[in-house]
Design a protein around this motif. Structure first.
Motif, PDB file in Angstrom:
ATOM      1  N   LYS A 102       0.845  -1.189   0.000  1.00 20.62           N
ATOM      2  CA  LYS A 102       0.000   0.000   0.000  1.00 20.62           C
ATOM      3  C   LYS A 102       0.886   1.246   0.000  1.00 20.62           C
ATOM      4  N   VAL A 103       0.433   2.279  -0.707  1.00 25.59           N
ATOM      5  CA  VAL A 103       1.130   3.562  -0.746  1.00 25.59           C
ATOM      6  C   VAL A 103       0.310   4.569   0.045  1.00 25.59           C
ATOM      7  N   PHE A 104       0.966   5.288   0.955  1.00 33.46           N
ATOM      8  CA  PHE A 104       0.290   6.276   1.785  1.00 33.46           C
ATOM      9  C   PHE A 104       0.819   7.670   1.441  1.00 33.46           C
ATOM     10  N   ILE A 105      -0.108   8.600   1.207  1.00 32.04           N
ATOM     11  CA  ILE A 105       0.262   9.966   0.843  1.00 32.04           C
ATOM     12  C   ILE A 105      -0.621  10.943   1.619  1.00 32.04           C
ATOM     13  N   GLY A 106       0.015  11.968   2.173  1.00 32.46           N
ATOM     14  CA  GLY A 106      -0.740  13.062   2.763  1.00 32.46           C
ATOM     15  C   GLY A 106      -1.021  14.114   1.706  1.00 32.46           C
ATOM     16  N   ALA A 107      -2.152  14.797   1.842  1.00 29.71           N
ATOM     17  CA  ALA A 107      -2.529  15.861   0.911  1.00 29.71           C
ATOM     18  C   ALA A 107      -2.612  17.172   1.667  1.00 29.71           C
ATOM     19  N   ASP A 123      -3.442   1.275  -3.601  1.00 22.64           N
ATOM     20  CA  ASP A 123      -2.865  -0.032  -3.877  1.00 22.64           C
ATOM     21  C   ASP A 123      -1.592   0.130  -4.705  1.00 22.64           C
ATOM     22  N   ALA A 124      -0.485  -0.456  -4.246  1.00 23.66           N
ATOM     23  CA  ALA A 124       0.810  -0.251  -4.895  1.00 23.66           C
ATOM     24  C   ALA A 124       0.919  -0.966  -6.235  1.00 23.66           C
ATOM     25  N   GLU A 125       0.134  -2.003  -6.455  1.00 23.70           N
ATOM     26  CA  GLU A 125       0.223  -2.738  -7.713  1.00 23.70           C
ATOM     27  C   GLU A 125      -0.550  -2.064  -8.843  1.00 23.70           C
ATOM     28  N   THR A 126      -1.693  -1.478  -8.528  1.00 24.51           N
ATOM     29  CA  THR A 126      -2.580  -0.975  -9.580  1.00 24.51           C
ATOM     30  C   THR A 126      -2.842   0.524  -9.517  1.00 24.51           C
ATOM     31  N   GLY A 127      -2.539   1.185  -8.397  1.00 19.35           N
ATOM     32  CA  GLY A 127      -2.826   2.607  -8.264  1.00 19.35           C
ATOM     33  C   GLY A 127      -4.264   2.907  -7.922  1.00 19.35           C
ATOM     34  N   SER A 128      -5.008   1.910  -7.484  1.00 19.48           N
ATOM     35  CA  SER A 128      -6.412   2.098  -7.129  1.00 19.48           C
ATOM     36  C   SER A 128      -6.528   2.608  -5.691  1.00 19.48           C
ATOM     37  N   LEU A 129      -7.474   3.535  -5.467  1.00 18.83           N
ATOM     38  CA  LEU A 129      -7.707   4.060  -4.123  1.00 18.83           C
ATOM     39  C   LEU A 129      -8.375   2.999  -3.261  1.00 18.83           C
ATOM     40  N   LEU A 130      -7.776   2.722  -2.083  1.00 18.27           N
ATOM     41  CA  LEU A 130      -8.345   1.748  -1.156  1.00 18.27           C
ATOM     42  C   LEU A 130      -9.209   2.430  -0.101  1.00 18.27           C
ATOM     43  N   TRP A 131      -8.718   3.510   0.484  1.00 21.73           N
ATOM     44  CA  TRP A 131      -9.507   4.308   1.418  1.00 21.73           C
ATOM     45  C   TRP A 131      -8.844   5.666   1.587  1.00 21.73           C
ATOM     46  N   SER A 132      -9.564   6.610   2.174  1.00 17.59           N
ATOM     47  CA  SER A 132      -9.023   7.960   2.360  1.00 17.59           C
ATOM     48  C   SER A 132      -9.721   8.643   3.529  1.00 17.59           C
ATOM     49  N   HIS A 133      -9.092   9.715   4.026  1.00 22.09           N
ATOM     50  CA  HIS A 133      -9.682  10.572   5.057  1.00 22.09           C
ATOM     51  C   HIS A 133      -9.445  12.025   4.665  1.00 22.09           C
ATOM     52  N   ASP A 506     -13.537  -0.131  -4.733  1.00 22.66           N
ATOM     53  CA  ASP A 506     -14.320   0.125  -3.518  1.00 22.66           C
ATOM     54  C   ASP A 506     -13.577  -0.329  -2.266  1.00 22.66           C
ATOM     55  N   GLY A 507     -12.253  -0.526  -2.402  1.00 22.44           N
ATOM     56  CA  GLY A 507     -11.442  -0.985  -1.284  1.00 22.44           C
ATOM     57  C   GLY A 507     -11.265  -2.493  -1.235  1.00 22.44           C
ATOM     58  N   THR A 508     -11.954  -3.220  -2.121  1.00 19.77           N
ATOM     59  CA  THR A 508     -11.849  -4.673  -2.171  1.00 19.77           C
ATOM     60  C   THR A 508     -10.724  -5.082  -3.110  1.00 19.77           C
ATOM     61  N   VAL A 509      -9.899  -6.042  -2.672  1.00 19.97           N
ATOM     62  CA  VAL A 509      -8.741  -6.469  -3.456  1.00 19.97           C
ATOM     63  C   VAL A 509      -8.724  -7.990  -3.569  1.00 19.97           C
ATOM     64  N   GLU A 510      -8.496  -8.504  -4.769  1.00 17.20           N
ATOM     65  CA  GLU A 510      -8.232  -9.926  -4.998  1.00 17.20           C
ATOM     66  C   GLU A 510      -6.729 -10.045  -5.243  1.00 17.20           C
ATOM     67  N   THR A 534     -13.328   5.378  -8.670  1.00 17.37           N
ATOM     68  CA  THR A 534     -12.161   4.981  -9.433  1.00 17.37           C
ATOM     69  C   THR A 534     -12.494   3.795 -10.319  1.00 17.37           C
ATOM     70  N   ASN A 535     -11.515   3.374 -11.115  1.00 16.62           N
ATOM     71  CA  ASN A 535     -11.723   2.299 -12.071  1.00 16.62           C
ATOM     72  C   ASN A 535     -11.432   0.927 -11.457  1.00 16.62           C
ATOM     73  N   ILE A 536     -11.957  -0.096 -12.131  1.00 13.25           N
ATOM     74  CA  ILE A 536     -11.465  -1.445 -11.868  1.00 13.25           C
ATOM     75  C   ILE A 536     -10.083  -1.521 -12.497  1.00 13.25           C
ATOM     76  N   ARG A 537      -9.112  -2.017 -11.741  1.00  9.76           N
ATOM     77  CA  ARG A 537      -7.753  -2.133 -12.264  1.00  9.76           C
ATOM     78  C   ARG A 537      -7.236  -3.541 -12.002  1.00  9.76           C
ATOM     79  N   VAL A 538      -6.584  -4.094 -13.032  1.00  8.73           N
ATOM     80  CA  VAL A 538      -6.072  -5.465 -12.938  1.00  8.73           C
ATOM     81  C   VAL A 538      -4.623  -5.489 -13.405  1.00  8.73           C
ATOM     82  N   ARG A 539      -3.760  -6.159 -12.623  1.00 10.30           N
ATOM     83  CA  ARG A 539      -2.389  -6.394 -13.042  1.00 10.30           C
ATOM     84  C   ARG A 539      -2.136  -7.890 -13.024  1.00 10.30           C
TER      85      ARG A 539
END
Length: 559
Positions: A102-107, A123-133, A506-510, A534-539
């Motif tokens: 997972k990649v964590f970034i402050g804004a 998500d570090a593999e696909t760049g998909s947003l998992l959650w945010s605050h 939506d935060g769900t990862v396979e 965000t999009n569905i992303r697959v690697r």
């Protein structure tokens, strides 16, 4: 002779065990083809790897660790191939940190939105947003997130706003574990060492960090606090039970404290009339840092005195060497690797149109090589934040150009440019880099554009022998609570079987499901629990571990 017989017997037994293990797995696989024993052994190895977990050198805090080493034992990109990018919805980005894939970034915020900050988990593999605050007014984020075990910590604060909070979340779902409200402004990044977080806080006067804390990561309790006056633009460094604090003051420019108690061990005075913004790094009992330039108004105009790079004995604070006063070094944190020191300059404050990245001899401070670029006089490109990162005998750093910032990959020994990547924009800004699991992460913002919105780029080598980008088919308009069927397919150039890594948005990862045959249509059902943006992303990757590019499909909600 007997020894040879014993050795041969052991080898035969070991080989039989390997074959038996493979055949046991083969017998339960209806799709197994005779003659694919070698491939099946690779699959077994892959399954064991998944069950035991990857031994990956993550980048859980700024400059990798509490010593600010800036060095990763991971592999690193040989080219400027971009695997994915992610654009935020609020403010410029901090430096990224990476852990548990997972990649964590402050804004950061701005005066246009009341300095409201945020935190992203990607998500570090696909760049998909998992959650945010997202945070309320006057909770700007400037310090990079920190990860420890299953926790991520974010601190709010800014130079001009001496208020802020600390939040600790679960890295999996973003749920709050503990918080400290109204502790003061934390605008330079803390560090974590052995379950404790060390940070500098401005609590009454903007830009002045008077309090230094040691906080227990498990529960957020304060272990100790010490007040030290003066201007602090640098985050702390911890090594061998000692805490090092750099101040922008000539007298007591460096403090060395006992990390367990906060008691002062020694202080160091700068040899000329200014202090330091630079973070320090500790390597082999030596403390390295750079000092900033100092401008003085004279009858003939402004006279500028440059700073220098210093090497101190980390035990007693005596000066081992210093460079000549030819450049200014602000927040660039030096990295020491293979007997060399890497550090960038910050000369634009003095009106010069030159920024230089130096490689110095770690024992003497003598120059080994440098790379110099021209930039516009007075353009605010924040080169002082461009601290290097080293991996795989390559050194990565960002340098400002006239209307852009450019990411460089240098040969660490010769200074030869291996590749570079340029991003244009007025007042272009990047922060410290992160390297993990063969990927390099770089954030970018253009301060002259409003609203200021950050973007992160993930660079990763993609082999020509890796599987192609996956194709996703299925409904593009969905509703929460309903189940939909999707198919995913890709081809591997060598016909190898593949594994899929899916982020649904939506935060769900396979995570790496498979193996599947090359070209096989993989059918997967998914039910969205909430609306996504965000999009569905697959690697995909093959059984040999070669990773392919990311495939994506945009999904919206019909109601």
């Amino acid at each position: 002779m007997k020894k040879k017989i014993i050795v041969i017997s052991i080898l035969i037994i070991f080989t039989n065990l390997l074959i038996s293990s493979a055949l046991l797995t083969v017998s339960g696989n209806e799709n197994f083809k005779l003659g694919d024993l070698e491939k099946q052994l690779l699959i077994n190895k892959q399954k064991v790897r998944f069950s035991l977990g990857d031994n990956i050198d993550w980048w859980p805090q700024l400059q990798h660790d509490s010593q600010h080493s800036g060095i990763s034992t991971s592999s690193a990109p040989e080219t400027d191939a971009i695997l994915w990018s992610f654009k935020g919805i609020r403010g410029k980005f901090t430096a990224p940190t990476v852990s548990d894939n997972k990649v964590f970034i402050g804004a950061g915020g701005s005066n246009f939105n009341g300095w409201r900050g945020g935190l992203y988990c990607i998500d570090a593999e696909t760049g998909s947003l998992l959650w945010s605050h997202m945070y309320p007014k006057k909770r700007h984020i400037d310090a990079a997130p920190l990860v420890y075990n299953n926790q991520v910590i974010i601190c709010s604060g800014f130079l001009d706003i001496p208020v802020g909070d600390i939040y600790c979340y679960n890295i999996t779902d973003g749920s709050l574990i503990w918080e400290i409200k109204d502790i003061g402004s934390v605008y330079m990044c803390p560090v974590i060492e052995s379950g404790s977080m060390y940070l500098s806080v401005s609590y009454d006067t903007p830009g002045v960090s008077r309090r230094h804390y040691c906080i227990n990561i498990t529960n957020g309790n304060i272990s100790w606090m010490r007040e030290i006056g003066g201007v602090h633009y640098s985050g702390p460094t911890v090594s061998n039970g000692r805490l090092y604090i750099i101040r922008n003051e000539r007298k007591n420019c460096v403090y060395c404290l006992n990390a367990s108690t906060g008691e002062i061990i020694w202080t160091w005075n700068c040899s000329f009339d200014h202090g330091a913004y630079s973070r320090s790094t500790v390597v082999n009992g030596r403390l390295y840092f750079g000092t900033t330039g100092h401008g003085t108004i004279t009858p003939d105009g402004e006279k500028w005195t440059h700073g220098a790079v210093f090497c101190l004995d980390a035990v007693n604070g005596t000066t081992i060497w210093q460079t000549e006063q030819t450049d200014s070094y602000s927040w660039s944190c030096p990295v020491v690797y293979d007997g060399k020191v890497y550090i960038g300059t910050d000369n634009h404050y003095s009106g010069e149109r030159r920024e230089t990245f130096y490689c110095l001899n770690a024992d003497s401070g003598g120059e080994v090589w440098n790379h110099s670029v021209e930039t516009h006089k007075g353009f605010m490109v924040m080169p002082s934040w461009f601290s290097p990162a080293v991996c795989d005998r390559k050194v990565y750093t960002v340098l400002p150009h006239r209307f852009s910032v450019r990411l460089y990959c240098f040969d660490a020994s010769s200074g030869e440019i291996i590749w570079d990547f340029e991003k244009y924009g007025l007042w272009a800004n990047s922060r410290e880099l992160a390297i993990a699991d063969g990927k390099l992460f770089m954030t970018y913002s253009a301060w002259a554009l409003y609203p200021i919105i950050g973007t992160i780029y993930c660079f990763s080598d993609i082999s020509l022998k890796a599987p192609n980008a996956p194709i996703i088919n299925g409904p593009t308009e969905v509703n929460p609570g309903e189940t939909y069927k999707y198919t995913i397919s890709t081809n591997d150039p060598n016909g190898d079987e593949i594994f899929c890594y899916i982020t649904w948005g939506d935060g769900t990862v396979e995570k790496w499901i498979g193996p599947y045959d090359s070209g096989e249509k993989i059918t997967i059902n998914h039910t969205w629990s909430d609306k996504i943006r965000t999009n569905i992303r697959v690697r995909v990757k093959d059984i040999g571990g070669l990773h392919g590019p990311v495939g994506s499909m945009k999904v919206t909600f019909s109601r």
